[in-house]
Design an enzyme around this catalytic site. Structure first.
Site, PDB file in Angstrom:
ATOM      1  N   CYS A 290       0.572  -1.036  -0.308  1.00 43.41           N
ATOM      2  CA  CYS A 290       0.427  -0.058  -0.190  1.00 43.41           C
ATOM      3  C   CYS A 290       0.837   1.292   0.142  1.00 43.41           C
ATOM      4  O   CYS A 290       0.207   2.155  -0.369  1.00 43.41           O
ATOM      5  CB  CYS A 290      -0.765   0.065   1.159  1.00 43.41           C
ATOM      6  SG  CYS A 290      -1.685  -1.454   1.757  1.00 43.41           S
TER       7      CYS A 290
ATOM      8  N   HIS B 289      -3.645   6.560   3.266  1.00 46.73           N
ATOM      9  CA  HIS B 289      -3.559   4.960   2.428  1.00 46.73           C
ATOM     10  C   HIS B 289      -4.824   5.235   3.555  1.00 46.73           C
ATOM     11  O   HIS B 289      -5.262   4.978   4.455  1.00 46.73           O
ATOM     12  CB  HIS B 289      -3.125   3.945   2.871  1.00 46.73           C
ATOM     13  CG  HIS B 289      -3.431   2.946   2.605  1.00 46.73           C
ATOM     14  ND1 HIS B 289      -4.171   2.435   1.420  1.00 46.73           N
ATOM     15  CD2 HIS B 289      -2.955   1.788   3.210  1.00 46.73           C
ATOM     16  CE1 HIS B 289      -4.747   1.032   1.118  1.00 46.73           C
ATOM     17  NE2 HIS B 289      -3.689   0.687   2.086  1.00 46.73           N
TER      18      HIS B 289
ATOM     19  N   ASN C 220     -10.327  -0.901   0.041  1.00 45.89           N
ATOM     20  CA  ASN C 220      -8.621  -1.046   0.182  1.00 45.89           C
ATOM     21  C   ASN C 220      -8.107  -0.873  -0.716  1.00 45.89           C
ATOM     22  O   ASN C 220      -7.903  -1.803  -1.537  1.00 45.89           O
ATOM     23  CB  ASN C 220      -8.067  -1.510   0.903  1.00 45.89           C
ATOM     24  CG  ASN C 220      -7.392  -1.254   1.750  1.00 45.89           C
ATOM     25  OD1 ASN C 220      -5.999  -0.409   0.976  1.00 45.89           O
ATOM     26  ND2 ASN C 220      -6.405  -2.133   2.527  1.00 45.89           N
TER      27      ASN C 220
HETATM   28  N1  ACO Z   1     -18.640  -9.060   9.415  1.00 47.26           N
HETATM   29  C1  ACO Z   1     -19.206  -9.452  11.127  1.00 47.26           C
HETATM   30  N2  ACO Z   1     -18.514  -9.885  12.034  1.00 47.26           N
HETATM   31  C2  ACO Z   1     -17.641 -10.035  12.098  1.00 47.26           C
HETATM   32  C3  ACO Z   1     -16.745 -10.108  10.846  1.00 47.26           C
HETATM   33  C4  ACO Z   1     -17.291  -9.189   9.429  1.00 47.26           C
HETATM   34  N3  ACO Z   1     -16.591  -9.291   8.299  1.00 47.26           N
HETATM   35  N4  ACO Z   1     -15.329 -10.136  10.681  1.00 47.26           N
HETATM   36  C5  ACO Z   1     -14.937 -10.493  11.910  1.00 47.26           C
HETATM   37  N5  ACO Z   1     -16.181 -10.299  12.584  1.00 47.26           N
HETATM   38  C6  ACO Z   1     -16.126 -11.013  13.901  1.00 47.26           C
HETATM   39  C7  ACO Z   1     -15.533 -11.902  14.669  1.00 47.26           C
HETATM   40  O1  ACO Z   1     -15.897 -13.394  14.093  1.00 47.26           O
HETATM   41  C8  ACO Z   1     -15.707 -11.633  15.893  1.00 47.26           C
HETATM   42  O2  ACO Z   1     -16.848 -12.065  17.095  1.00 47.26           O
HETATM   43  P1  ACO Z   1     -17.137 -12.575  18.211  1.00 47.26           P
HETATM   44  O3  ACO Z   1     -16.443 -11.585  18.899  1.00 47.26           O
HETATM   45  O4  ACO Z   1     -17.997 -13.340  17.840  1.00 47.26           O
HETATM   46  O5  ACO Z   1     -15.712 -14.019  18.053  1.00 47.26           O
HETATM   47  C9  ACO Z   1     -15.699  -9.742  15.932  1.00 47.26           C
HETATM   48  O6  ACO Z   1     -16.207 -10.056  14.908  1.00 47.26           O
HETATM   49  C10 ACO Z   1     -14.685  -8.884  16.381  1.00 47.26           C
HETATM   50  O7  ACO Z   1     -13.607  -9.964  15.560  1.00 47.26           O
HETATM   51  P2  ACO Z   1     -11.985  -9.148  14.769  1.00 47.26           P
HETATM   52  O8  ACO Z   1     -11.290  -9.567  13.952  1.00 47.26           O
HETATM   53  O9  ACO Z   1     -12.028  -9.224  16.792  1.00 47.26           O
HETATM   54  O10 ACO Z   1     -12.538  -7.937  14.551  1.00 47.26           O
HETATM   55  P3  ACO Z   1     -11.614  -6.217  14.044  1.00 47.26           P
HETATM   56  O11 ACO Z   1     -12.502  -5.241  15.189  1.00 47.26           O
HETATM   57  O12 ACO Z   1     -10.141  -6.547  14.850  1.00 47.26           O
HETATM   58  O13 ACO Z   1     -11.782  -6.054  12.774  1.00 47.26           O
HETATM   59  C11 ACO Z   1     -10.947  -5.284  11.003  1.00 47.26           C
HETATM   60  C12 ACO Z   1     -11.672  -6.283  11.957  1.00 47.26           C
HETATM   61  C13 ACO Z   1     -11.670  -5.131  10.358  1.00 47.26           C
HETATM   62  C14 ACO Z   1     -10.181  -5.946   9.531  1.00 47.26           C
HETATM   63  C15 ACO Z   1      -9.623  -4.953  12.133  1.00 47.26           C
HETATM   64  O14 ACO Z   1      -8.450  -5.447  12.207  1.00 47.26           O
HETATM   65  C16 ACO Z   1      -8.598  -3.720  10.701  1.00 47.26           C
HETATM   66  O15 ACO Z   1      -9.512  -3.237  10.283  1.00 47.26           O
HETATM   67  N6  ACO Z   1      -7.875  -4.439  10.835  1.00 47.26           N
HETATM   68  C17 ACO Z   1      -7.067  -3.601  10.116  1.00 47.26           C
HETATM   69  C18 ACO Z   1      -6.908  -4.511   8.508  1.00 47.26           C
HETATM   70  C19 ACO Z   1      -6.576  -3.371   7.333  1.00 47.26           C
HETATM   71  O16 ACO Z   1      -7.315  -2.499   7.556  1.00 47.26           O
HETATM   72  N7  ACO Z   1      -5.734  -4.410   6.318  1.00 47.26           N
HETATM   73  C20 ACO Z   1      -5.546  -3.934   5.620  1.00 47.26           C
HETATM   74  C21 ACO Z   1      -4.972  -3.565   4.338  1.00 47.26           C
HETATM   75  S1  ACO Z   1      -3.164  -3.204   5.572  1.00 47.26           S
HETATM   76  C22 ACO Z   1      -2.794  -1.795   4.912  1.00 47.26           C
HETATM   77  O17 ACO Z   1      -3.497  -2.002   3.752  1.00 47.26           O
HETATM   78  C23 ACO Z   1      -2.344  -1.108   5.845  1.00 47.26           C
END
Ligand code: ACO
Length: 318
Positions: free
Chosen positions: A115, A240, A270
């Site tokens: 990215c 980004h 993204n």
């Molecule tokens: N829809 C509904 N529920 C979901 C989803 C979804 N798409 N994904 C996860 N959940 C649930 C999980 O199962 C979990 O449920 P539980 O509590 O019953 O176990 C709950 O939601 C929380 O899951 P987490 O994985 O802890 O969710 P988090 O709050 O970490 O959010 C996310 C996930 C949005 C991916 C976050 O971690 C994030 O944005 N991370 C950064 C990733 C990123 O931006 N990557 C881009 C590429 S890298 C870059 O460009 C820098």
């Protein structure tokens, strides 16, 4: 390292972008995945993403617009730098194909810095201008639908396709300039976001979130220091477009406001290396960058890699 060597200026002569026609909304995803629009929008800020096309097709379309707006032809481009995480082939690079499509007669190579790639490209373009080249085409393009696992709700909600490009050139008047930059990489974090040969993107979302916030703070601070500027001097930051919550968390520490920030995430998702030129194209359409504006580009992503540039803007590219 100190500030960039002064002397040749750095002007954005033309900026273009392209998104493929097919849109996938969060509601569309929820038909095949256990998720909802509310969950995705609340946790990420993403409302929809575009899919379809190949990286070379998308890049070519964006480059054509950038060259048209710059008023230049193929013979005027001295080098093509194409940042991408989703090349058409593992070998060869995608840049030669794009150069061929555009009718360029110059060097062409891919930059793989995830990215951060397009911002890396700007810094390398500045080096080529200092080497004596007159005009560089810096593109960022992605067909991330080809490496996204739509059965995984952790990653399948995040990514989209698109492309953006800028023609950058010398500015002997000195009105526009690269004022400062910062590039970095931390290979110990390879495992938090990667795709194996022939595989799909795998991610430890929480760790990516944490490391992204750290990288943003460090890189923005370094670049500001090298440019001799403060947060208050920046008219517009174009980060980004990964996750609105990552930007908000980083801004809390850095002190940037959302009013200083350009976001396009809700409509693109993204788009990795394409995300910053895509948001730049929109910011220019909206008249948010003016003569003399101080503009910061801030990339972070897999690797981990990070890259920040700060520019004094001059000239109308619309
Ligand atoms: N829809 C509904 N529920 C979901 C989803 C979804 N798409 N994904 C996860 N959940 C649930 C999980 O199962 C979990 O449920 P539980 O509590 O019953 O176990 C709950 O939601 C929380 O899951 P987490 O994985 O802890 O969710 P988090 O709050 O970490 O959010 C996310 C996930 C949005 C991916 C976050 O971690 C994030 O944005 N991370 C950064 C990733 C990123 O931006 N990557 C881009 C590429 S890298 C870059 O460009 C820098």
């Amino acid at each position: 390292m100190t500030s960039p060597a002064p002397g040749v200026g750095f002007r954005f002569a033309g900026v273009g972008a392209h998104l493929p026609d097919t849109i996938v909304t969060n509601d569309d995803l929820s038909k095949n995945m256990d998720t909802t629009h509310e969950w995705i929008f609340d946790r990420t800020g993403i409302g929809q993403r575009h899919v379809g096309g190949t990286t070379s097709e998308l890049a070519t379309a964006a480059c054509e617009k950038a060259m048209q707006r710059a008023g230049v032809g193929p013979e005027d481009i001295d080098q093509l730098l194409l940042a991408t995480t989703s090349p058409d082939f593992i070998c060869p690079g995608t840049a030669p194909q794009v150069a061929h499509n555009l009718g360029l007669d110059c060097g062409a190579l891919d930059i793989q810095a995830a990215c951060s790639g397009w911002v890396y490209g700007l810094v390398h373009a500045n080096g080529l201008l200092l080497q004596g080249m007159d005009r560089i085409l810096v593109a960022g393009a992605e067909a991330l639908d080809q490496i996204t696992d739509y059965t995984d709700r952790g990653t399948g909600i995040l990514f989209g396709n698109g492309a953006g490009a800028a023609v950058v050139e010398r500015d002997p008047t000195g009105a526009s300039e690269l004022l400062g930059f910062d590039l970095g990489a931390a290979g110990e974090f390879v495992h938090i976001l990667y795709a194996e040969h022939g595989g799909l993107l795998q991610m430890d979302g929480k760790e990516v979130f944490r490391q992204a916030v750290t990288a943003i703070n460090r890189s923005a601070t370094n670049a500001l220091e090298r440019a001799g500027l403060t947060v208050a001097d920046i008219d517009l930051v174009l980060p980004h477009q990964a996750n609105i919550r990552i930007v908000e968390a980083a801004w809390k520490k850095l002190g940037f406001t959302m009013e200083q920030t350009a976001m396009r995430l809700h409509e693109t998702g993204n788009t990795s290396a394409a995300s910053i030129p895509l948001v730049l194209d929109q910011a220019l359409d909206q008249g948010r960058i003016k003569e003399g504006s101080i503009v910061m580009f801030l990339g972070f992503g897999a690797g981990m890699t990070w890259a920040t540039t700060i520019h004094r803007w001059s000239g109308d590219v619309r």
